[in-house]
Structure formats: C-alpha cells, structure tokens
Design a protein around this motif. Structure first.
Motif, PDB file in Angstrom:
ATOM      1  N   ALA A  13       0.846  -1.243  -0.134  1.00 34.11           N
ATOM      2  CA  ALA A  13      -0.183   0.022   0.077  1.00 34.11           C
ATOM      3  C   ALA A  13       0.833   1.264  -0.092  1.00 34.11           C
ATOM      4  O   ALA A  13       0.410   2.227  -0.597  1.00 34.11           O
ATOM      5  CB  ALA A  13      -1.170   0.006   1.289  1.00 34.11           C
ATOM      6  N   LEU A  40      -7.830   5.227  -0.179  1.00 34.91           N
ATOM      7  CA  LEU A  40      -8.785   4.737   0.717  1.00 34.91           C
ATOM      8  C   LEU A  40      -8.752   3.389   1.001  1.00 34.91           C
ATOM      9  O   LEU A  40      -8.873   2.602   2.068  1.00 34.91           O
ATOM     10  CB  LEU A  40      -9.938   5.222   0.240  1.00 34.91           C
ATOM     11  CG  LEU A  40     -10.339   6.788   0.208  1.00 34.91           C
ATOM     12  CD1 LEU A  40     -11.662   7.015  -0.169  1.00 34.91           C
ATOM     13  CD2 LEU A  40     -10.102   7.362   1.533  1.00 34.91           C
ATOM     14  N   THR A  41      -8.452   2.409  -0.069  1.00 34.43           N
ATOM     15  CA  THR A  41      -8.425   1.104  -0.077  1.00 34.43           C
ATOM     16  C   THR A  41      -7.608   0.561  -0.915  1.00 34.43           C
ATOM     17  O   THR A  41      -7.158   1.243  -2.184  1.00 34.43           O
ATOM     18  CB  THR A  41      -9.966   0.150  -0.670  1.00 34.43           C
ATOM     19  OG1 THR A  41     -10.078   0.584  -1.973  1.00 34.43           O
ATOM     20  CG2 THR A  41     -10.932   0.729   0.231  1.00 34.43           C
ATOM     21  N   TYR A  42      -6.901  -0.491  -0.719  1.00 33.79           N
ATOM     22  CA  TYR A  42      -5.859  -1.032  -1.805  1.00 33.79           C
ATOM     23  C   TYR A  42      -5.750  -2.583  -1.708  1.00 33.79           C
ATOM     24  O   TYR A  42      -5.742  -3.158  -0.403  1.00 33.79           O
ATOM     25  CB  TYR A  42      -4.379  -0.664  -1.389  1.00 33.79           C
ATOM     26  CG  TYR A  42      -3.241  -1.060  -2.252  1.00 33.79           C
ATOM     27  CD1 TYR A  42      -2.180  -1.808  -1.622  1.00 33.79           C
ATOM     28  CD2 TYR A  42      -3.310  -0.926  -3.751  1.00 33.79           C
ATOM     29  CE1 TYR A  42      -1.412  -2.506  -2.487  1.00 33.79           C
ATOM     30  CE2 TYR A  42      -2.443  -1.243  -4.569  1.00 33.79           C
ATOM     31  CZ  TYR A  42      -1.379  -2.376  -3.890  1.00 33.79           C
ATOM     32  OH  TYR A  42      -0.525  -2.641  -4.701  1.00 33.79           O
ATOM     33  N   GLU A  43      -5.764  -3.250  -2.765  1.00 31.42           N
ATOM     34  CA  GLU A  43      -5.982  -4.861  -2.713  1.00 31.42           C
ATOM     35  C   GLU A  43      -4.621  -5.154  -3.617  1.00 31.42           C
ATOM     36  O   GLU A  43      -4.672  -5.051  -4.766  1.00 31.42           O
ATOM     37  CB  GLU A  43      -7.307  -5.189  -3.485  1.00 31.42           C
ATOM     38  CG  GLU A  43      -8.071  -6.172  -2.571  1.00 31.42           C
ATOM     39  CD  GLU A  43      -8.972  -6.600  -3.555  1.00 31.42           C
ATOM     40  OE1 GLU A  43      -9.144  -7.943  -4.098  1.00 31.42           O
ATOM     41  OE2 GLU A  43      -9.902  -5.545  -3.641  1.00 31.42           O
ATOM     42  N   SER A  48      -6.099  -3.191  -7.183  1.00 35.22           N
ATOM     43  CA  SER A  48      -7.066  -2.243  -7.386  1.00 35.22           C
ATOM     44  C   SER A  48      -6.867  -1.433  -6.200  1.00 35.22           C
ATOM     45  O   SER A  48      -6.684  -1.919  -5.040  1.00 35.22           O
ATOM     46  CB  SER A  48      -8.225  -2.987  -7.389  1.00 35.22           C
ATOM     47  OG  SER A  48      -8.532  -3.682  -8.412  1.00 35.22           O
ATOM     48  N   ALA A  49      -7.331  -0.142  -6.226  1.00 37.85           N
ATOM     49  CA  ALA A  49      -7.424   0.881  -5.288  1.00 37.85           C
ATOM     50  C   ALA A  49      -8.517   1.668  -5.483  1.00 37.85           C
ATOM     51  O   ALA A  49      -8.976   2.005  -6.600  1.00 37.85           O
ATOM     52  CB  ALA A  49      -6.151   1.549  -5.115  1.00 37.85           C
ATOM     53  N   ILE A  50      -8.798   2.555  -4.233  1.00 35.97           N
ATOM     54  CA  ILE A  50      -9.787   3.567  -4.398  1.00 35.97           C
ATOM     55  C   ILE A  50      -9.056   4.719  -4.002  1.00 35.97           C
ATOM     56  O   ILE A  50      -8.398   4.759  -2.900  1.00 35.97           O
ATOM     57  CB  ILE A  50     -10.931   3.411  -3.459  1.00 35.97           C
ATOM     58  CG1 ILE A  50     -11.765   2.016  -4.101  1.00 35.97           C
ATOM     59  CG2 ILE A  50     -12.029   4.759  -3.808  1.00 35.97           C
ATOM     60  CD1 ILE A  50     -13.201   1.983  -3.342  1.00 35.97           C
ATOM     61  N   SER A  91     -19.410   1.292  -4.987  1.00 40.23           N
ATOM     62  CA  SER A  91     -19.450  -0.107  -4.417  1.00 40.23           C
ATOM     63  C   SER A  91     -20.115  -0.768  -5.759  1.00 40.23           C
ATOM     64  O   SER A  91     -19.942  -2.017  -5.687  1.00 40.23           O
ATOM     65  CB  SER A  91     -20.375  -0.115  -3.331  1.00 40.23           C
ATOM     66  OG  SER A  91     -21.634   0.322  -3.735  1.00 40.23           O
TER      67      SER A  91
END
Lengths: 99, 164
Positions: A13, A40-43, A48-50, A91
């Motif tokens: 991240a 905000l998010t991370y995979e 993938s991320a926001i 979402s």
C-alpha cells in the motif's frame, strides 16, 4: 486498477501511494506531488485501489496516472474504472449492471 | 480568436555576488527559468510554458530581464520564478534570485514601467550619494529618462486586453 504484465513483486500500500505521488511529480512537478491524494482502499492481489482527491485536482491526478508507464523499470499501466463524488457509488459499477 | 496572445514578464536579477552579472545572458537565464518551471510544474508545465517562451531583453548592468510567454501559461511562469536559485554560464554557477517587477501585455507597457522604475531607483541612489560628482551624474541621467515617441517598437506589439 494497475496492470502489471509480468509476475514481478507487487507493491504494497505505501509503495502504491509513493507511485501515485511520483507520477504526479513527473507530470505536474512539485505542485502536483504536493496535491493531497488519499489511498482509501488497496488490494495487493488485484492491484486495485480507491483514491480520493479534491475535485479540482482530478484532471491532474487522472492525467498523471494515465501517463505513468513504469514501476521499478517494469512496464505498467493504470486503468481508471470509475470516478464519482460519492464513495457509495463506487460499490457498484453501473457499466456492469445487467438489466 | 486563434491569434497568439502573449504576456511579458519584467523581472530583475538580485545577487550578493557581483560575478553573477556575467551570467546574465539569454541562454543562461532562459535555461534557469525553464529548469525551475520543470521542477515546480513538471513535464506538463514545462511544455505548456515553452510555447512562445523566450528571453526578449536583458540588461546585465541593471540585472533587468524581460521574458515572454503565452497568456495561458504566464501564471505557471510567474509562480516558478522564485524557484530560480542560481545562474550558470561557462561552467560558472552563482547564486541569485529573480524579483518580478511587472507583467504586461505588450513590450511597450513594460518599457514604460521600466523607465519609471529606473527613475525611482536613480532618485534613491541620489539620496545615498557621498560626493558632488556622483550627484551630477545621477541628476543628468534622471533628466534624460523618458520614452521618446520616435523609438521604433519591435514587431511583437499586441493589444493589451487586461491583466487578470
């Protein structure tokens, strides 16, 4: 979402955030690199991320991500799937809706 | 209209080192300014400001520099000028700063401003004079400060459509 063609080491991240900031720095200089961007998010699995940015900075961020071609000397590409002023809207992707 | 509207930025080079004067030449100044724009505004800013960018006039004795750029990118240029920290020429590098004096739409408005500015500078020098000979020289220069109408203007004259 980031696309890495080979199976090399995936960024975590904080490395991802560093990559976004350095992309802004390359295209838009010190001013661009100082633009507040939040991951905000991370995979790590899907890369993938926001990301969150002030709306006046969207053009700078999007253009910087589009023109970023390399991660640690490996070719890569950013694909922007969706943008929205509301987090809830991310979402579901209305393009994938089956009516 | 597709006509190229430009802005002319008048600035002065300030330096503690008197040797910096020898670096006040168009190539050195142009490179320093473009390098600063590249650092502050990145590849996009550099490319944007480089359209129609040039050093239009220089005076190494007074340190006056006149830059030209597009009207769309003059803000990028002006915001990058404080980040010029040195001038480099013939492998010599001297620290300096650029002070923005005036932004105009034509060379003529910048010229008028510069004449007024130089007159004020001469007045200040007059106050700090130590001997009569210097006083006479400065008084003579002050009296010859004026924009004479028969001076020929360069081909870059455009209408001044207001500075934002």
């Amino acid at each position: 979402r980031r696309e890495l063609p080979d199976g090399g080491a995936r960024p975590n991240a904080s490395q991802f955030k560093q990559l976004v900031v350095s992309a802004l720095g390359q295209l838009h200089g010190e001013v661009g690199a100082a633009l507040p961007v939040d991951v905000l998010t991370y995979e790590e699995k899907t890369l993938s991320a926001i990301l969150r940015v002030i709306s006046s900075g969207l053009v700078k961020l999007w253009s910087a991500l589009t023109l970023l071609g390399f991660y640690q000397n490996r070719r890569c590409a950013f694909r922007v799937l969706q943008t929205s002023p509301f987090l809830l809207a991310l979402s579901g992707n209305s393009r994938e809706l089956v009516l | 209209s597709p006509r190229a509207v430009r802005r002319y930025v008048l600035c002065e080079v300030l330096s503690d080192d008197p040797r910096c004067r020898q670096c006040i030449e168009d190539r050195a100044v142009g490179l320093a300014v473009r390098d600063a724009i590249g650092r502050v505004h990145g590849d996009y800013g550099l490319a944007c400001c480089s359209i129609s960018f040039t050093v239009k006039y220089l005076n190494a004795y007074t340190g006056t520099v006149l830059l030209r750029c597009r009207k769309d990118s003059y803000r990028l240029l002006c915001s990058a000028l404080p980040f010029v920290r040195y001038l480099e020429s013939r492998a010599q590098r001297y620290p300096c700063a650029l002070n923005t004096l005036h932004v105009g739409g034509t060379i003529r408005t910048c010229q008028k401003f510069l004449i007024q500015y130089n007159r004020r500078q001469l007045l200040m020098l007059l106050q700090n004079c130590t001997n009569e000979e210097e006083r006479q020289c400065i008084r003579k220069s002050l009296l010859s400060c004026s924009l004479t109408e028969e001076q020929s203007q360069s081909g870059d004259e455009e209408d001044d459509d207001g500075i934002e």
